[in-house]
Design an enzyme around this catalytic site. Sequence first.
Site, PDB file in Angstrom:
ATOM      1  N   HIS A   1       0.816  -1.211   0.000  1.00 53.21           N
ATOM      2  CA  HIS A   1       0.000   0.000   0.000  1.00 53.21           C
ATOM      3  C   HIS A   1       0.851   1.263   0.000  1.00 53.21           C
ATOM      4  O   HIS A   1       0.492   2.263  -0.618  1.00 53.21           O
ATOM      5  CB  HIS A   1      -0.919  -0.011   1.226  1.00 53.21           C
ATOM      6  CG  HIS A   1      -1.964   1.053   1.208  1.00 53.21           C
ATOM      7  ND1 HIS A   1      -3.079   0.984   0.393  1.00 53.21           N
ATOM      8  CD2 HIS A   1      -2.082   2.210   1.895  1.00 53.21           C
ATOM      9  CE1 HIS A   1      -3.824   2.051   0.589  1.00 53.21           C
ATOM     10  NE2 HIS A   1      -3.245   2.814   1.488  1.00 53.21           N
TER      11      HIS A   1
ATOM     12  N   GLU B   1      -7.775   7.355  -5.566  1.00 54.44           N
ATOM     13  CA  GLU B   1      -7.232   6.407  -4.593  1.00 54.44           C
ATOM     14  C   GLU B   1      -8.319   5.439  -4.167  1.00 54.44           C
ATOM     15  O   GLU B   1      -9.508   5.721  -4.299  1.00 54.44           O
ATOM     16  CB  GLU B   1      -6.652   7.124  -3.364  1.00 54.44           C
ATOM     17  CG  GLU B   1      -5.263   7.691  -3.579  1.00 54.44           C
ATOM     18  CD  GLU B   1      -4.429   7.702  -2.311  1.00 54.44           C
ATOM     19  OE1 GLU B   1      -5.013   7.543  -1.224  1.00 54.44           O
ATOM     20  OE2 GLU B   1      -3.203   7.869  -2.417  1.00 54.44           O
TER      21      GLU B   1
ATOM     22  N   HIS C   1     -10.108   2.729  -1.239  1.00 54.12           N
ATOM     23  CA  HIS C   1     -10.325   2.417   0.172  1.00 54.12           C
ATOM     24  C   HIS C   1     -11.149   1.132   0.225  1.00 54.12           C
ATOM     25  O   HIS C   1     -12.209   1.068   0.840  1.00 54.12           O
ATOM     26  CB  HIS C   1     -11.021   3.575   0.892  1.00 54.12           C
ATOM     27  CG  HIS C   1     -10.315   3.991   2.139  1.00 54.12           C
ATOM     28  ND1 HIS C   1     -10.955   4.320   3.301  1.00 54.12           N
ATOM     29  CD2 HIS C   1      -8.990   4.121   2.421  1.00 54.12           C
ATOM     30  CE1 HIS C   1     -10.076   4.649   4.233  1.00 54.12           C
ATOM     31  NE2 HIS C   1      -8.875   4.530   3.709  1.00 54.12           N
TER      32      HIS C   1
ATOM     33  N   ASP D   1      -5.328  14.898  -0.270  1.00 55.00           N
ATOM     34  CA  ASP D   1      -4.274  14.858  -1.294  1.00 55.00           C
ATOM     35  C   ASP D   1      -4.354  16.073  -2.205  1.00 55.00           C
ATOM     36  O   ASP D   1      -3.332  16.570  -2.684  1.00 55.00           O
ATOM     37  CB  ASP D   1      -4.406  13.582  -2.138  1.00 55.00           C
ATOM     38  CG  ASP D   1      -3.882  12.355  -1.414  1.00 55.00           C
ATOM     39  OD1 ASP D   1      -3.066  12.519  -0.497  1.00 55.00           O
ATOM     40  OD2 ASP D   1      -4.287  11.235  -1.764  1.00 55.00           O
TER      41      ASP D   1
END
EC number: 6.3.5.3
Length: 793
Positions: free
Chosen positions: A53, A97, A99, A121
């Site tokens: 990760h 991204e 999750h 971010d």
Amino acid sequence: MIKSKDYLVDYNVELALKKEGLTKADYIEICNRLKRSPNRTELGMFGVMWSEHCCYRNSRSLLSNFPTTGKNILVGPGENAGVVDLGEGQRLAFKIESHNHPSAIEPFQGAATGVGGILRDIFTMGARPIALLNSLRFGPLDTPINVGLLEGVVSGIAHYGNCVGVPTVGGEVAFDKSYSGNPLVNAMALGIMETKEIVCSGAKGIDFPVIYVGSTTGRDGMGGASFASSELTQASIDDRPAVQVGDPFLEKGLIEGCLEAFKTGYVVAAQDMGAAGLTCSCSEMAAKGGVGIELDLDLVPAREKNMTAYEFLLSESQERMLFVVEPGKEELIMNKFRKWGLQAKVVGKVLEENIVRVIHEKQIVVNLPADSLAEDTPVNKHELLEEPPGFIKDHWKWDETSLPKVSIKGVHFKENNTILDWNQIILRLLDDPTIASKRWIYNQYDYQVQNNTIIAPGIGDAALIRLREIENQNQNSNRGIAAVVDCPNRWVALDPERGAIAAVAEASRNISCVGAKPLAVTDNLNFSSPEDPIGYWQLAKACKGLSKACVVLETPVTGGNVSLYNETALPNGLKQPIQPTPVVGMIGLIQDINSATRQGWKDQGDQIYLLGTSIDPSILNNQNISLAATSYLENIYGLKTGRPPLIDLEFEKLVQLFLRESIANNLIKSAHDISDGGLVIGLAESCISSGLGIECNLPEIDNRLDKLLFAEGGSRVLVSVSPNNIHNIKNSLNNFNIANSEQISFNYLGTVTDNKYFQININQTKIIDLSVNEITNKFERSIPRRINSTIVS
């Protein structure tokens, strides 16, 4: 293990390695680098920083082949987000991204904190978030577990985005049994730069103060990075400390505080605390800056009592950031956050030596090389299969001759002597949750907040957001940003390289369908275990396809995310991997939002054309379009097989160029790409979006009529044109084809009507005759009906 007395430890090494997701080889490498054994806290730091990760140890070599530079690219991979130059003094930050694992365990908080993380971010770069998108995958909606995951994830996304005041303007959702128990939750965010300088994460300035801002640190999210780098098992269900808890109202204050602080010019570097928390932020800032950082945990605002150094460093409590600021400006910067009710404290300083030094209870508890944590991390080597796996080769052998015969009436099933007519087939496809309306989902999102959304969900092939001047938000602008997320996961499962090419091509085509020029890509690679040779082959081939397509379509990759180990341990001891899902997030720029096109028909009497790959029977018989890997094949025959068509990227590029030029010149009134479900489903979707009917006359075909109706592939766009512009657009296309030595087709299909009927003829014989109301009801009710029936049962 190492037996020298210099390497004695006060913990069980094997148990600790298992907990941290490290191997014995990793431990030996750590000891060799340190010339000593790590203490338990240091081992935990290596565990998160050397996880897939955080360091992409299984995928880094593949990612290095992506095109990452271009004339508009200001910041590429390696920073918190990519940044592109939009011209006229405007710059856009964007990133996607995942999750996934947290959302499988705690869907509401997992999805909500995924949104919070991607927003950080963006504003960490100095950009104000202007839009969110998401790409979601779930198992079939026939079990309470999958319905619960869908409801929880959507509620979490809606809660965080709506509360923080950033519109969720688009996305995609697909369903397949491989995602049962392992949903995919990929969040993408966009932001307009508000600062003169892009804020980077590399620390600098010896003895410059390090400031902690945001929320307090608790025990939530412990070891989240390691958790995200392993498969999901039954034990994971109890691993709720690995799921963070977010506060969108606090994040709203963090956005404002950060942008105010950045505008002072006194912030030297900034890093949000996402995966691996304080460990990642301080080690990455030190490593990128070629310096060190000293961190005093006794000064870190704590949410809970008696927290250990291990807990402080590995906590993934949300809404926290780390700054390096100029000496003497600490109070000025911290006051920017205190006025928003946020924590702000000096917790350390920049060191000349490239180390991460951590103090807890007045003792040095960590003293590690920053580069070993964040830059010089291990790379796992995998042997790439020389040939496709056997089951893939078997799928590629399939051809259409094995299907039942078809006629004007429909599909003839010989075994029970029945005919499934074309009306029934269309309704079945429109009822497929992957194709059907996602209104139940996006109606939970506030997609109009900030008042800049021009094309909202369900209206166009891509979202479109107005670009306002930062200094004057009340001043209208004609320029806009288009954004989309795409992945044909069924295609990728059957041919990872061709499927990934199609993902980029379709994303680019969707951007072009609203009239915008594609600029750049952010990718989210969702795959199973790379330790499985098949899993690694899928990942490697998909990366190759993405790279090829991005090069030809001139859409560099500015960054993204890799999420591996997306597989579920089954009760029988086997593992269920997800379909490989390389999600492409793409952004584009349109100079005049007033010329943007939607997917729905505009006016009665407009003529409908197919632009791009021809429907001529000779074209239908080549490999450009096919029934292989189609929604039709899966929904009608229960088959997921065949080799997906190969997209001709050079042809695709020209089709999109002509499409954009025609939209800019107001020659086209609507545009909708043909993808899932093929030609007829594309036509139906444009009817549903507009409420208008059509009457189309398709050419007679000698072989398979279903291929004409439902094949997928090629570079095809449905457009509607005013009768007054037919001559102009045909003349324009003729000149374009001559100039580019190409033959882009422009096939007449039919006319837009106001009689509210969806009618298709073959050689003057009506084969499809449905009311727009009927197809709309089927399309709109698919997901709500399944949710309600599953809950009731």
